[in-house]
Design an enzyme around this catalytic site. Sequence first.
Site, PDB file in Angstrom:
ATOM      1  N   ASN A 108       0.927  -1.093   0.137  1.00 22.98           N
ATOM      2  CA  ASN A 108      -0.103   0.059  -0.093  1.00 22.98           C
ATOM      3  C   ASN A 108       1.008   1.171   0.079  1.00 22.98           C
ATOM      4  OD1 ASN A 108      -2.432   1.613   0.365  1.00 22.98           O
ATOM      5  ND2 ASN A 108      -1.807   1.877   2.422  1.00 22.98           N
ATOM      6  N   HIS A 110       0.773   5.116   1.303  1.00 25.71           N
ATOM      7  CA  HIS A 110       0.102   5.886   2.285  1.00 25.71           C
ATOM      8  C   HIS A 110       0.872   7.416   2.186  1.00 25.71           C
ATOM      9  CE1 HIS A 110      -2.353   7.072   5.716  1.00 25.71           C
ATOM     10  NE2 HIS A 110      -1.152   7.646   6.258  1.00 25.71           N
ATOM     11  N   ASP A 142      -1.323  -5.459   6.175  1.00 27.99           N
ATOM     12  CA  ASP A 142      -1.792  -6.508   7.235  1.00 27.99           C
ATOM     13  C   ASP A 142      -3.103  -6.098   7.597  1.00 27.99           C
ATOM     14  OD1 ASP A 142      -1.514  -4.439   9.082  1.00 27.99           O
ATOM     15  OD2 ASP A 142       0.128  -5.310  10.186  1.00 27.99           O
ATOM     16  N   ASP A 146      -3.117   0.871   7.841  1.00 27.53           N
ATOM     17  CA  ASP A 146      -1.632   1.551   7.717  1.00 27.53           C
ATOM     18  C   ASP A 146      -0.758   0.781   8.591  1.00 27.53           C
ATOM     19  OD1 ASP A 146      -2.984   2.784   5.505  1.00 27.53           O
ATOM     20  OD2 ASP A 146      -3.566   4.214   6.802  1.00 27.53           O
TER      21      ASP A 146
HETATM   22  C1  GRF Z   1      -2.578   8.728  -2.368  1.00 22.45           C
HETATM   23  O1  GRF Z   1      -2.212   9.716  -1.960  1.00 22.45           O
HETATM   24  C2  GRF Z   1      -2.237   7.546  -1.589  1.00 22.45           C
HETATM   25  O2  GRF Z   1      -1.441   7.579  -0.915  1.00 22.45           O
HETATM   26  C3  GRF Z   1      -3.618   7.397  -0.959  1.00 22.45           C
HETATM   27  O3  GRF Z   1      -4.704   7.572  -1.479  1.00 22.45           O
HETATM   28  C4  GRF Z   1      -4.111   8.747  -2.694  1.00 22.45           C
HETATM   29  C5  GRF Z   1      -4.590   7.950  -4.029  1.00 22.45           C
HETATM   30  O4  GRF Z   1      -4.358   8.700  -4.994  1.00 22.45           O
HETATM   31  N1  GRF Z   1      -3.733   6.165  -0.009  1.00 22.45           N
HETATM   32  P1  GRF Z   1      -4.194   8.472  -6.445  1.00 22.45           P
HETATM   33  O5  GRF Z   1      -5.760   7.792  -6.687  1.00 22.45           O
HETATM   34  O6  GRF Z   1      -3.393   7.492  -6.794  1.00 22.45           O
HETATM   35  O7  GRF Z   1      -4.352   9.541  -7.335  1.00 22.45           O
END
Ligand code: GRF
Length: 221
Positions: A108, A110, A142, A146
Amino acid sequence: MVLKLAVLISGTGTNLAAIQQAIEAGSCDARVELVVSDRTSALGLGFAAEHGLRTNVVGFRDYAQRSDWDRALTDAVAGSGAQLIVLAGFMRVVGPAFLERFARRTINVHPALLPLFPGTHAPAEAIAAGVRISGCTVHLVDAGIDTGPIIAQAAVPVLPADTPDLLHERIQHAEHKLLPKVIDAIARGQIVLEPALSIASADSAADSPMLLSPPLLDGAA
Ligand code: GRF
């Protein structure tokens, strides 16, 4: 080895675009086998269609029970043959069936330097906390929100005039560099996810003072 990916999105899909553009530019040794969204309105599905990527919508509201949705999502991803699953702005917590099948193969991205500011309001919380540096984290998924083992991070300054949107935009620029690099490093065996997270070397982090990777995470998971 070309790493087969399933990319899960809910929104604009700029990270999906960054991955696909890095693949097309030859700097990410991977192939997007499937893009899955939990909502038909996800803008990133348009990008996927324009680039000839296979898409599937597994709508959360189309299932009476969360566990049914979890199984449908798991089956959709399993059917793609993906070796790595990338949550790129996927706004649902994946369920137990998904994790049983894909734990240690799901990452993921974040928009904060975890473990600070997990959850859905990370840029706003970073500003409210008064931190001067935030950034993005790529981590293994997991069962928590986050909370999985951290693979790589990139730092981004928090500026005095920042709004949550401005900071998020700056962080996303960093995400767009870091995420394809991490995927490429996994494809090349420089980052190993199973059976335990191990990172071969931090040499790639020397490219930029803004990219921070722990020197050695062998056994840290
Ligand atoms: C990203 O900033 C990511 O960190 C978070 O959601 C956002 C998604 O942006 N989990 P995108 O859809 O890739 O433009």
